[in-house]
Design a protein around this motif. Structure first.
Motif, short mmCIF file in Angstrom:
data_model
loop_
_atom_site.label_atom_id
_atom_site.label_comp_id
_atom_site.label_asym_id
_atom_site.label_seq_id
_atom_site.Cartn_x
_atom_site.Cartn_y
_atom_site.Cartn_z
N GLU A 95 0.79 -1.22 0.01
CA GLU A 95 -0.05 -0.01 -0.03
C GLU A 95 0.76 1.32 0.11
O GLU A 95 1.86 1.20 0.70
N LYS A 96 0.63 2.27 -1.01
CA LYS A 96 1.36 3.25 -0.82
C LYS A 96 0.14 4.50 -1.25
O LYS A 96 -0.45 4.55 -2.36
N ASN A 97 0.11 5.53 -0.30
CA ASN A 97 -0.67 6.74 -0.58
C ASN A 97 -2.19 6.22 -0.93
O ASN A 97 -2.72 6.90 -1.71
N GLY A 98 -2.61 5.41 -0.15
CA GLY A 98 -4.13 4.89 -0.59
C GLY A 98 -4.14 3.99 -1.66
O GLY A 98 -5.26 3.61 -1.90
N GLY A 99 -3.19 3.55 -2.51
CA GLY A 99 -3.21 3.01 -3.66
C GLY A 99 -2.23 1.67 -3.38
O GLY A 99 -1.75 1.40 -2.37
#
Length: 520
Positions: free
Chosen positions: A362-366
């Motif tokens: 997961e990264k910045n909500g994506g």
């Protein structure tokens, strides 16, 4: 993202095998599953019910109930702490996570009809197929309030016409009025984005520096399966990307590298492919697909052709879920190509038993992907998975009473290159051929064509049918390793003497001869 869950539901303790094999959306609520089971077993929904979770995510559990919303009644038959969940809120995918996860559905607490629900596999959705659907069935279910008659042996549940039974069940399933708020959701359409990414992939021409033995993997964020990818084209003949799905696909990839014959590969392969073809080489449905999304292609070996390979099925156009997997594969293949251009080295997955994988996080909500080296020791090894008994104990007991026969018999269950298509437009299947050959006499003594997939249930059932047909159990059975794996617990139950190597395969020679005479 929803997938399709294939479940085997067996009605227990009714004297004969009574089961249904069904496919449901992974988002199906347990309340909707209750409606599906009522329909599949022809119940009237006039009694209480609940689901008792026995195994989830590969671990056994106790005292976990999924049931109708609390009506103030006490739970009977359970002592100690019981966790209770609302069947309208719980979904199949939340509890049935791994193959062989198990739930018991009990209907009518007086007659106590117990249905064992086992997750067989997770599969991709097929285009133009309505779910839920029944794909296998055996025998009738008893009538309501008939436990006494069943115990006394006064009920005849035998029903030989499985096709008619499946057809009737599927007609009834179409009549179920599911709650529109339940999770019978439709999937997004991935095709336009896939066409655009395919065009970008072709423009980069990664085969300029990548060979087909430079294998890398991608972990699917949805199913958590590994996708093994191979860029094709450096030889200048076939350009594109081959994607082998999960453990089954990994075994297909290994067979490819070992030079197995083409037909054997096709009927057992689990993969999807992107090939770039000339315009005139495209199938009609492929050209129609491209024109539907109005993504322009031109030039030689530049038009995308998408193919699905599934064990037992004829190669076919990919479905929407497979388009999602291919989109993921093409996106990450582009990234791997750029990293190789920048100097990254991929390990030799055969010699080093390691693969470089794109693993999601997961990264910045994506979702982003990072490189991780995964050890492949024992990955995809069928021998490491125990196969349970897939036939009824009654059938095993009948076989155990048979006498031993002094004979060396070769027994195979193999796909044959004679595709069958039940309806126009439906994906053809490769049927199975069960064949037994007496090695001393050099004669075929048993054969049966089965329009089914090669599963433990089919293989074990056909072997028992063969034993019954000759009225005994051969003292020496000659069976290939792959088929032996599917026999699982049956081998021990009947104390079978099995030879897996050092013999000439008369059965496979007979199959090759039969296929050479096929008009297909």
């Amino acid at each position: 993202m929803s997938m399709v869950y294939e479940l085997k539901v067996t009605l227990k303790d009714v004297g004969v095998p009574v089961w249904r094999k069904i496919q449901v959306d992974s988002h199906t609520s347990f309340y909707d599953l209750h409606l599906i089971l009522q329909t599949c077993f022809d119940w009237l929904d006039s009694h209480l019910h609940h689901f008792d979770v026995r195994k989830t995510n590969g671990k056994k559990v106790e005292n976990v109930l999924i049931e109708p919303p609390d009506d103030g009644e006490d739970d009977f038959g359970f002592f100690g702490s019981v966790e209770s969940f609302d069947e309208q809120e719980e979904t199949v995918e939340k509890w049935l996570k791994q193959v062989n996860d198990k739930v018991i559905y009990t209907y009518d607490f007086g007659d106590n009809w117990e249905h064992e629900i086992v997750l067989l596999k997770k599969v991709s959705k097929e285009v133009q197929v309505e779910y839920p659907r029944c794909i296998g069935a055996k025998n009738l279910a008893p009538e309501e309030d008939s436990r006494g008659e069943v115990i006394m042996g006064q009920v005849d549940l035998e029903y030989p016409n499985a096709k008619a039974l499946i057809k009737e069940i599927n007609l009834d399933l179409k009549e179920i009025d599911f709650d529109q708020d339940s999770a019978q959701t439709s999937e997004p359409d991935y095709w336009k984005e896939l066409l655009l990414k395919s065009k970008e992939f072709h423009k980069l021409s990664p085969w300029r520096i990548m060979t087909d033995d430079m294998i890398f993997a991608i972990e699917d964020p949805v199913s958590e399966e590994l996708l093994f990818c191979s860029v094709m084209g450096q030889a200048g003949e076939m350009f594109g990307l081959a994607v082998y799905i999960g453990e089954e696909g990994y075994r297909s990839l290994l067979r490819t590298t070992q030079g197995e014959n083409t037909m054997s590969l096709i009927v057992q392969m689990r993969s999807i492919t992107l090939n770039f073809e000339d315009r005139e080489e495209l199938e009609k449905e492929e050209y129609t697909l491209i024109k539907t999304y109005d993504v322009p292609f031109r030039g030689r070996k530049s038009w995308p052709s998408y193919r699905s390979y599934q064990p037992g099925f004829y190669p076919w156009l990919m479905d929407n879920e497979e388009a999602r997997l291919m989109l993921l594969a093409v996106e990450q293949a582009i990234e791997v190509f750029k990293e190789i251009e920048a100097g990254m080295r991929l390990p030799d997955f055969l010699d080093e038993d390691v693969v470089c994988a794109k693993v999601p996080y997961e990264k910045n909500g994506g979702i982003a992907f990072d490189n991780e080296f995964i050890l492949l020791e024992n990955y995809g090894n069928e021998a490491s998975h125990s196969v349970e008994l897939a036939v009824s104990e009654l059938e095993v007991k009948r076989a155990a009473k048979l006498k031993k026969v002094e004979a060396s018999i070769e027994f195979v269950v193999e796909y044959i290159d004679m595709p069958l298509q039940e309806e126009e437009g439906q994906r053809p299947i490769f049927p199975l051929l069960a064949l037994a050959v007496d090695h001393q006499a050099g004669l075929i003594i048993h054969q049966s064509v089965i329009p089914e997939k090669r599963t433990p249930e089919v293989v074990q059932g056909e072997l028992l049918k063969f034993f019954q047909s000759i009225g005994g159990i051969p003292g020496n059975l000659m069976i290939d390793e792959q088929t032996v794996q599917l026999l699982g617990a049956l081998k021990q139950k009947l104390n079978l003497s099995i030879q897996t190597d050092n013999y000439y395969s008369m059965a496979k020679e007979a199959i090759e001869e039969m296929q050479s005479m096929s008009p297909f």
